[in-house]
Design a protein around this motif. Structure first.
Motif, PDB file in Angstrom:
ATOM      1  N   ALA A 288       0.959  -1.166   0.069  1.00  0.00           N
ATOM      2  CA  ALA A 288      -0.023  -0.089   0.052  1.00  0.00           C
ATOM      3  C   ALA A 288       0.904   1.044   0.074  1.00  0.00           C
ATOM      4  O   ALA A 288       0.574   2.335  -0.635  1.00  0.00           O
ATOM      5  CB  ALA A 288      -0.951  -0.024   1.314  1.00  0.00           C
ATOM      6  N   ARG A 289       1.818   1.214   0.678  1.00  0.00           N
ATOM      7  CA  ARG A 289       2.910   2.450   0.669  1.00  0.00           C
ATOM      8  C   ARG A 289       3.358   2.732  -0.488  1.00  0.00           C
ATOM      9  O   ARG A 289       3.586   3.732  -1.009  1.00  0.00           O
ATOM     10  CB  ARG A 289       4.017   2.123   1.921  1.00  0.00           C
ATOM     11  N   PHE A 304      -7.209   8.534   5.604  1.00  0.00           N
ATOM     12  CA  PHE A 304      -8.024   8.012   6.472  1.00  0.00           C
ATOM     13  C   PHE A 304      -7.102   6.807   7.017  1.00  0.00           C
ATOM     14  O   PHE A 304      -5.996   6.356   6.526  1.00  0.00           O
ATOM     15  CB  PHE A 304      -9.054   6.936   5.927  1.00  0.00           C
ATOM     16  N   VAL A 305      -7.187   6.471   8.490  1.00  0.00           N
ATOM     17  CA  VAL A 305      -6.419   5.543   9.080  1.00  0.00           C
ATOM     18  C   VAL A 305      -7.473   4.476   9.416  1.00  0.00           C
ATOM     19  O   VAL A 305      -8.373   4.680  10.333  1.00  0.00           O
ATOM     20  CB  VAL A 305      -5.754   5.962  10.265  1.00  0.00           C
ATOM     21  N   VAL A 306      -7.308   3.208   9.063  1.00  0.00           N
ATOM     22  CA  VAL A 306      -8.129   1.990   9.232  1.00  0.00           C
ATOM     23  C   VAL A 306      -7.208   0.840   9.550  1.00  0.00           C
ATOM     24  O   VAL A 306      -6.209   0.571   9.153  1.00  0.00           O
ATOM     25  CB  VAL A 306      -9.120   1.762   7.965  1.00  0.00           C
ATOM     26  N   SER A 307      -7.671  -0.295  10.424  1.00  0.00           N
ATOM     27  CA  SER A 307      -7.299  -1.265  10.749  1.00  0.00           C
ATOM     28  C   SER A 307      -7.152  -2.184   9.696  1.00  0.00           C
ATOM     29  O   SER A 307      -8.311  -2.529   9.076  1.00  0.00           O
ATOM     30  CB  SER A 307      -7.709  -1.938  12.083  1.00  0.00           C
ATOM     31  N   TRP A 330      -2.832   2.146   6.652  1.00  0.00           N
ATOM     32  CA  TRP A 330      -3.265   0.790   7.322  1.00  0.00           C
ATOM     33  C   TRP A 330      -2.748   0.610   8.872  1.00  0.00           C
ATOM     34  O   TRP A 330      -1.106   0.874   8.886  1.00  0.00           O
ATOM     35  CB  TRP A 330      -3.169  -0.455   6.429  1.00  0.00           C
ATOM     36  N   MET A 331      -3.211   0.499   9.692  1.00  0.00           N
ATOM     37  CA  MET A 331      -2.650   0.071  11.114  1.00  0.00           C
ATOM     38  C   MET A 331      -3.080  -1.523  11.518  1.00  0.00           C
ATOM     39  O   MET A 331      -3.772  -2.035  10.635  1.00  0.00           O
ATOM     40  CB  MET A 331      -3.168   1.084  12.304  1.00  0.00           C
ATOM     41  N   ASN A 332      -2.454  -1.850  12.396  1.00  0.00           N
ATOM     42  CA  ASN A 332      -2.668  -2.969  12.926  1.00  0.00           C
ATOM     43  C   ASN A 332      -2.807  -2.918  14.636  1.00  0.00           C
ATOM     44  O   ASN A 332      -3.179  -1.856  15.048  1.00  0.00           O
ATOM     45  CB  ASN A 332      -1.456  -3.964  12.717  1.00  0.00           C
ATOM     46  N   ALA A 333      -2.859  -4.036  15.235  1.00  0.00           N
ATOM     47  CA  ALA A 333      -2.930  -4.261  16.626  1.00  0.00           C
ATOM     48  C   ALA A 333      -2.365  -2.953  17.410  1.00  0.00           C
ATOM     49  O   ALA A 333      -2.771  -2.297  18.645  1.00  0.00           O
ATOM     50  CB  ALA A 333      -3.241  -5.338  17.287  1.00  0.00           C
ATOM     51  N   ASN A 334      -1.133  -2.827  16.922  1.00  0.00           N
ATOM     52  CA  ASN A 334      -0.187  -1.984  17.782  1.00  0.00           C
ATOM     53  C   ASN A 334      -0.034  -0.518  17.070  1.00  0.00           C
ATOM     54  O   ASN A 334       0.804   0.404  17.820  1.00  0.00           O
ATOM     55  CB  ASN A 334       1.401  -2.482  17.539  1.00  0.00           C
TER      56      ASN A 334
END
Length: 576
Positions: A288-289, A304-307, A330-334
């Motif tokens: 994605a980057r 937007f920031v989405v898990s 995109w983010m993850n659990a951390n």
């Protein structure tokens, strides 16, 4: 008072022993066994009674459990964990010692016997009454039980038609509906996806807050650490250690065999194929980057920031990002991984909108964002999917509300491709979880007054309660998207695109396809979806588009070099 309540004993076990009598004391076969004279036959002949042996499953165990405690029970297979819980539940009488339990204990285990011939609905009433609930109380809890289990209209089908996961989820929902004084869970949290395990953990926390006691037998050490504040370590029927979770777990884990280190993955060698290239990255977020760096210049209006795990939310956000021309990070659990943080730093957006959806945003996410940009995150944090859908529609309404696409929460290629369809048509896409529709979402849809709601899938896949609520609140025509398949659906979007130019070929995975969708909206590049088989509908679509370049959006494991080589054959090359 609260402190005193927490100290009230709920289970007292003193010198408890449980012994089974097992037929066939000699573990090795004898010549007469091999000739067919097995233990049962010898018993019927009144022979070999000396072969009945005793098995000491639990030996001299003592402990006291109190209100508000969540107690893990760990140990190797055959250590007596499940037997201990069954004794506390009153299902096995002690052979020696004493056992006292306050209130009615409830045992939940994935291997518990279900009444297969009855429907899920009937089992809810049978199970609820067994827990002491009245019919009126079960009526009031019925919808919550069905929604929590996630089985939808399958609740009206016989349990014999359920998968093991569906049955276990429903059993958990029934067993916890009554908030028992003592709840015993035997490996139940190993069932279901991550989202269900998270909901289960929250339900257990609610029981603890209601001054209950929870016992959890699990082979998942991380689950024990997450849920339990105390641990009992069993070995060969004996209680080896009883104490705080981390202290006991460290001692227990020291006895476990060391896991061999996994072999290092050797990257697949990929030759360059003329006319094609691949957005690079070792994982989907890095891909994605790579796509973002060639699409957006620094100083974007917003992002937007989405898990990566909140897939239903990501599907709803993508058409909005496409309309606005914003990227998705995109983010993850951390929180934001290094590749997303680096992209946030490069983009320097004036707005950062965090959409949590099915997942809670990490507590330090705003701090992570503040480290690289001057703006703070704007959070849309509804705790359910319907609330998130309403928030998104209200904050970012589409200009064209004539058609709104509706999908279920479950992840499937068709549902993800519908985000591409909605983005292409500049329309909205909403996802609905469970068997009820959030009241705010119904109000918002009613206000938007769509002419048609296009539901993904066949009519029988949708709960009747959801269909009825959508129809009554909007008055819109309901249609069902059953054909074509997801790849054909994506391929059919580009009939008005002039031949030539670049085409993105994306894997059907969520992050890759939704990334490709936002890039497509900004650059006007067609997106074709395929897997490693490269079906005929994809080949025909590419021949029609006559691409001068194909960009592969997918990990090498999803779209291998062989697929890229085949795509290279479909690139139109200028005449020499």
């Amino acid at each position: 008072m609260a402190e005193q309540s927490e100290r009230t004993p709920t289970v007292v076990v003193h010198d408890l022993s449980i012994t089974y009598k097992v037929l066939g004391g000699d573990r090795r076969g004898t010549p007469e066994d091999k000739e067919g004279a097995g233990p049962l036959r010898r018993l019927l002949r009144k022979e070999g009674t000396e072969r009945i042996r005793e098995v000491h499953a639990v030996k001299g165990v003592s402990f006291v459990a109190r209100h508000g405690e969540s107690i893990g029970v760990v140990g190797h297979n055959g250590s007596g964990k499940s037997t201990l819980l069954r004794a506390v539940a009153g299902l096995i009488p002690p052979s020696k010692g004493r056992l006292w339990v306050s209130g009615e204990p409830a045992l939940l285990g994935v291997n518990a016997v279900l009444i297969n011939k009855l429907s899920g609905k009937r089992n809810i009433y049978v199970g609820g009454q067994a827990l002491g609930l009245s019919k009126a109380e079960i009526d009031a809890k019925f919808d919550d039980i069905v929604e929590f289990s996630g089985i939808g209209d399958a609740v009206y089908l016989p349990m014999s038609t359920y998968s093991s996961g569906m049955g276990a989820r429903l059993r958990f929902a029934i067993s916890t509906a009554a908030t028992p004084d003592v709840l015993m869970i035997d490996e139940a949290l190993a069932t279901g996806d991550a989202a269900f395990r998270q909901r289960s953990a929250k339900r257990i926390a609610e029981i603890r807050r209601a001054a209950g006691t929870v016992f959890l037998v699990s082979h998942s050490n991380s689950t024990v650490r997450q849920i339990c504040d105390r641990v009992l370590w069993m070995n060969r029927g004996r209680l080896i250690m009883d104490g705080p979770t981390e202290e006991v777990m460290q001692a227990y884990e020291a006895t476990l065999p060391k896991k061999p280190k996994p072999a290092k993955k050797v990257p697949v060698a990929e030759s360059e194929v003329p006319g094609t290239r691949r957005w690079s990255g070792e994982n989907r977020i890095q891909i994605a980057r790579s796509a973002g760096r060639e699409t957006w210049e620094p100083g974007v209006e917003g992002c937007f920031v989405v898990s990566v795990n909140a897939v239903a939310t990501a599907r709803m956000v993508t058409p909005i990002a496409a309309r606005a021309g914003w990227p998705i990070l995109w983010m993850n659990a951390n929180g934001l991984p290094p590749s997303s943080l680096a992209e946030l730093d490069r983009l320097a957006p004036r707005r950062v909108v965090v959409v949590s959806g099915e997942r809670e945003a990490p507590s330090d996410l705003d701090h992570q964002i503040g480290q690289v940009v001057s703006t703070t995150g704007e959070h849309l944090e509804s705790r359910d999917l319907g609330g998130t859908a309403a928030d998104l529609l209200e904050a970012f309404p589409p200009a064209d509300t004539s058609v709104i696409y509706v999908t279920r929460a479950a992840n499937a290629p068709r549902e993800t491709v519908l985000s591409l369809v909605a983005a292409r048509q500049e329309r909205a896409h909403v996802a609905i979880g469970g068997s009820r529709v959030d009241a705010r979402l119904l109000e918002t849809l009613s206000r938007l007054a769509p002419e048609r709601l296009a539901l993904a899938g066949h009519p029988e896949e949708w709960p009747a309660s959801v269909v009825e609520a959508l129809q009554q609140s909007t008055g819109a025509e309901l249609s069902y998207l059953t054909d074509p398949g997801p790849m054909a659906l994506a391929a059919g979007l580009w009939g008005d695109v002039a031949p030539g130019g670049r085409v993105i070929v994306s894997a059907p995975n969520v992050v890759e396809l939704l990334t490709a969708t936002t890039v497509s909206a900004v650059t006007g590049t067609p997106v074709v979806v395929t897997d490693a088989t490269l079906p005929r509908v994809v080949i025909e679509s590419l021949r029609s588009l006559q691409p001068s370049e194909i960009v592969v959006c997918g990990l090498v494991s999803a779209l291998p070099p062989t697929v890229r080589a085949e795509l290279g054959e479909l690139v139109s090359r200028p005449a020499v």
